[in-house]
Design an enzyme around this catalytic site. Sequence first.
Site, short mmCIF file in Angstrom:
data_model
loop_
_atom_site.label_atom_id
_atom_site.label_comp_id
_atom_site.label_asym_id
_atom_site.label_seq_id
_atom_site.Cartn_x
_atom_site.Cartn_y
_atom_site.Cartn_z
N LYS A 171 0.85 -1.21 0.00
CA LYS A 171 0.00 0.00 0.00
C LYS A 171 0.88 1.26 0.00
O LYS A 171 0.56 2.25 -0.67
CB LYS A 171 -0.92 -0.02 1.23
N LYS A 239 -1.50 11.28 6.12
CA LYS A 239 -1.20 10.19 7.06
C LYS A 239 -0.48 9.06 6.33
O LYS A 239 0.51 8.51 6.82
CB LYS A 239 -2.53 9.74 7.68
#
Length: 292
Positions: A171, A239
Site C-alpha cells: 500500500k 497520514k
Amino acid sequence: MERIGFIGLGIMGQPMAHNIMQAGYPLVVYNRSRPAMEILGAAGATLAESPKAIAEQSDVMITCVSDSPDVEAVVLGSNGLIKGVQSGMLYIDMSTIAPATSRQIYTALQAKGVDALDAPVSGGDIGAQQGTLSIMVGGEAAAFQRALPILQTMGKNIVHVGDAGAGQVTKACNQIVVALTVQAVAEALTLAKKSGVDPAKVREALLGGFAQSRVLDVHGQRMLDGNFQPGFKLNLFRKDINIVLQTLRELQLPLFGTSQVPALMDALLAQGKGDLDYISLVTLYESLTGLE
Ligand code: NAP
C-alpha cells in the site's frame, strides 16, 4: 458461514460491510459514533457496543479505521478485540497503517492463537461501493485462503503479497505512485492552461498514449470540473505519506520524488484544505502561476 464482525464504518467501511452482508454473511458491526452503525442496523446487521463485543460474537473480525494508533486502540485497547478473542479466530485489518504496527498486532494476536492479515485496499470510495477494490494482503498463506471468499465480496484484484506487513508495504508503494501521478497530472494541466491550450483536450489526447492512467482519467476530469470533494481526504493521504516516510527512514532509503510530496500536501493543509481531496493540489499550482 463464518460470522463476520466489522469495525469502522466510514467512507470505506460502510460500503465494504454492506457488500459482506449482501453476500449472505451474518454481520455484527461496531462504530465509535452511533449514526453510521444505525445505517447498517437498518439494513439487517447486528449492532455491538464495543470491539470486545465484536470479538465475542464473530469468527472473523475486520477493521477499517483511520491510522496506526486507531488500530492499536481497537485491537489492543482496554475494551479492544483482543479482550474477547478465542483461539482459531481470524483478524483482517483493511486500514492503511504502518507495516511495523501490523507486524506488532500480528505477533500479539498469534500469542492468543488468532491469525492476522494486513489487507489494505486501493480503489477509493467508488471501488468500495462497487465491490471492485484492489486488496493487497500480508500474512500466512492458510489465513489468506480462509479470508479469500470474504475479501472477494469487497474486491476483485486480491493478491497475497507475502508475510505480515507485506500488504502495508504494498500500500505504501501504491501511495507513492498515486501521489506522484496526481502531482504530474496537476502540473501537466497547469502547463496546458498557462499555454492557452484547452486542458480538457490535452487530457483527452494523453489518455490514448503512454501517459494514460486511472489518475489522469478520473482525477484529471475531476480537476477540470473543479470537483475536490473526497474521495480520499487530504488529511488521510498525508497520514499515508507519513507511513511511507517512516518506512523509508527505517530502511535509510532516499526516494527523491516522494520526499517532496509532504511539502506540497502541507501547503494545502495550511490553506485549510485537509477535508478536500488531494487532487485540490491543482489549485495550489493555479494560484502559484497566476491562473486563479
Ligand atoms: P473515514 O471516512 O474517516 O472513516 C474512518 C473510520 O474509522 C470511522 O468509522 C471512524 O469512526 C473510525 N475510527 C477512527 N479512529 C478510531 C478509533 N480510534 N477508534 C474507533 N474507531 C475509529 O475514513 P475512510 O476513508 O473510510 O478510510 C478508512 C481507512 O481506509 C483509512 O486507513 C484510509 O487510509 C483507508 N483508505 C481510504 C480510501 C478512500 O478513498 N477513502 C482508499 C483506500 C484506503 P467515527 O465514525 O466515529 O469517526
